[in-house]
Write an enzyme that holds these catalytic residues in place. Structure first.
Site, short mmCIF file in Angstrom:
data_model
loop_
_atom_site.label_atom_id
_atom_site.label_comp_id
_atom_site.label_asym_id
_atom_site.label_seq_id
_atom_site.Cartn_x
_atom_site.Cartn_y
_atom_site.Cartn_z
CE1 TYR A 166 36.14 29.63 27.74
CE2 TYR A 166 35.72 31.37 26.15
CZ TYR A 166 36.15 30.09 26.44
OH TYR A 166 36.61 29.28 25.43
NE ARG A 173 41.99 26.86 27.97
CZ ARG A 173 40.86 26.51 27.37
NH1 ARG A 173 40.39 25.28 27.50
NH2 ARG A 173 40.18 27.38 26.65
CE1 TYR A 227 37.01 30.22 17.20
CE2 TYR A 227 36.79 30.40 19.57
CZ TYR A 227 36.42 29.81 18.38
OH TYR A 227 35.46 28.84 18.38
NE ARG A 240 37.09 24.52 16.50
CZ ARG A 240 36.45 25.48 17.14
NH1 ARG A 240 35.71 25.22 18.20
NH2 ARG A 240 36.58 26.73 16.74
CD GLU A 347 30.27 24.09 24.31
OE1 GLU A 347 30.21 25.34 24.25
OE2 GLU A 347 31.12 23.48 24.98
C1 3EB Z 1 33.75 27.31 20.71
O1 3EB Z 1 33.72 26.54 19.74
C2 3EB Z 1 32.73 27.08 21.78
O2 3EB Z 1 37.53 27.03 25.98
O3 3EB Z 1 38.00 24.92 26.21
C3 3EB Z 1 34.08 24.81 23.17
C4 3EB Z 1 34.97 23.84 23.62
C5 3EB Z 1 34.24 26.12 23.58
C6 3EB Z 1 36.03 24.18 24.48
C7 3EB Z 1 37.30 25.83 25.75
C8 3EB Z 1 35.29 26.45 24.44
C9 3EB Z 1 36.17 25.49 24.87
O4 3EB Z 1 34.56 28.24 20.81
C10 3EB Z 1 33.28 27.17 23.15
#
Ligand code: 3EB
Length: 360
Positions: A166, A173, A227, A240, A347
């Protein structure tokens, strides 16, 4: 969806898809844990074939995007797409096995420079190629705004070359988006990134538009593109949610959402509590979206939900939580998929439409 939003999403069985004979399909994603192709679509419709099992059992689900207006199909490199005057559905599959074979063959020098020589694995190279081709296609066709992207990576949690796959995906990306001149924070699409079966290709499908969307963040969560480094050197690049004014309605695309508050995973080991926290996060996004689009009235019970379950045995617990929160008429499908953090068990992604007259 029944709302006259110009954009419709339906989750149906292959038989329902065939019986419906829709004339305005923009694109399809099929979900199945089996190898047999589900076929049965018109050749010109782009189909993203995703190898993630449908729960319960072994059936197939078609995720069907319709547009209620004329559409035409095309292809650029490996990106197959279909578009209206306003928006485009596209998909691409890149096989790591084929990349490895190409790297061993006459193209070896070129492939090495592009990926392996830099210490990157095949997934990094597959992701780079997929995103380069996606950005080139939407730019060339003049639908430059990525609204929503779905990413399915085989063995998402496995370590390869010393880095979780990942994280390799996130690095590639981010790099490809930067190279295409795109933002890496703020102005970035909603997304989901989930596991898929070993040895299946990387599959990415997406919606893009001519007009710019509005990006929505969750006040309960740190933006993913901020993050801290403990989750990887290169942050995941996604919003989001995105809110987009479709020709005759408003569309809300909620990213894959999990039991994360701030940047931490909560309720480790407790599937029911993770499900409730996830729904609280989605409610917070709905409130943000309804505030951003004055007059909009998105609500949980009217969304189409796609629920990713890490352990199939957790399905009854998750279903019970969703039934309590959503009532019976909710449109929900369940898939088995690994989630990008080992400690996340569930999720949920969601899509909503709202007629434009209600969103003045
Ligand atoms: C998170 O909130 C959970 O890497 O595109 C959710 C939606 C998550 C998209 C992405 C990752 C992605 O971090 C993981």
């Amino acid at each position: 969806m029944r709302a006259p939003a110009g954009l419709h999403l339906d989750y149906v069985s292959p038989a329902e898809y065939q019986a419906a004979e829709w004339g305005d399909v923009l694109g399809v994603a099929t979900f199945s844990g089996t190898r047999d192709r589900v076929g049965a679509t018109v050749a010109e419709i782009p189909v993203a074939e995703v190898s993630t099992p449908v729960l319960p059992g072994t059936g197939h689900v078609f995720e069907v995007w319709r547009c209620n207006r004329p559409a035409t199909s095309g292809q650029r490199q490996r990106v197959r797409f279909r578009r209206t005057a306003d928006m485009l559905f596209g998909c691409i599959a890149v096989s790591e096995a084929q990349l490895a074979a190409a790297a061993a063959g006459p193209d070896r020098a070129r492939c090495s420079r592009a990926g392996h020589a830099a210490g990157h694995g095949a997934l990094h190279e597959a992701t780079s190629q997929a995103y380069r081709e996606i950005c080139a296609a939407v730019d060339a066709e003049n639908y430059p705004h990525l609204l929503r992207v779905w990413n399915y990576l085989p063995d998402i949690n496995r370590d390869a070359d010393g880095t979780e796959r990942y994280r390799q995906f996130n690095s590639a990306r981010q790099h490809a988006l930067r190279e295409s001149g795109r933002s890496l924070a703020g102005n970035v699409p909603a997304a989901s990134a989930l596991g898929a079966a070993s040895n299946s290709p990387l599959v990415v499908y997406f919606l893009a538009s001519r007009s710019a969307p509005c990006f929505v963040e969750n006040p309960r969560q740190l933006s993913a593109y901020h993050y801290p480094r403990q989750y990887g050197v290169h942050s995941p690049v996604f919003s989001r949610a995105t809110l987009w004014r479709a020709p005759d309605g408003l569309a809300l695309f909620i990213s894959g959402t999990a039991s994360i508050v701030g940047h931490r995973s909560l309720h480790v080991g407790d599937t029911a509590a993770q499900t409730r926290e996830t729904l609280t996060n989605i409610e917070a996004l709905l409130a943000e979206a309804n505030r951003a689009a004055r007059g909009a009235h998105f609500r949980l019970g009217a969304l189409a939900l796609k629920v990713y379950v890490r352990r199939p045995a957790d399905l009854p617990v998750i279903e019970a939580e969703l039934a309590a929160a959503l009532g019976e008429s909710a449109r929900v499908i369940y898939l088995q998929a690994d989630i990008c953090r080992q400690d996340l068990l569930v999720e949920i992604e969601a899509t909503g439409m709202c007629p434009l007259d209600a969103a003045a």
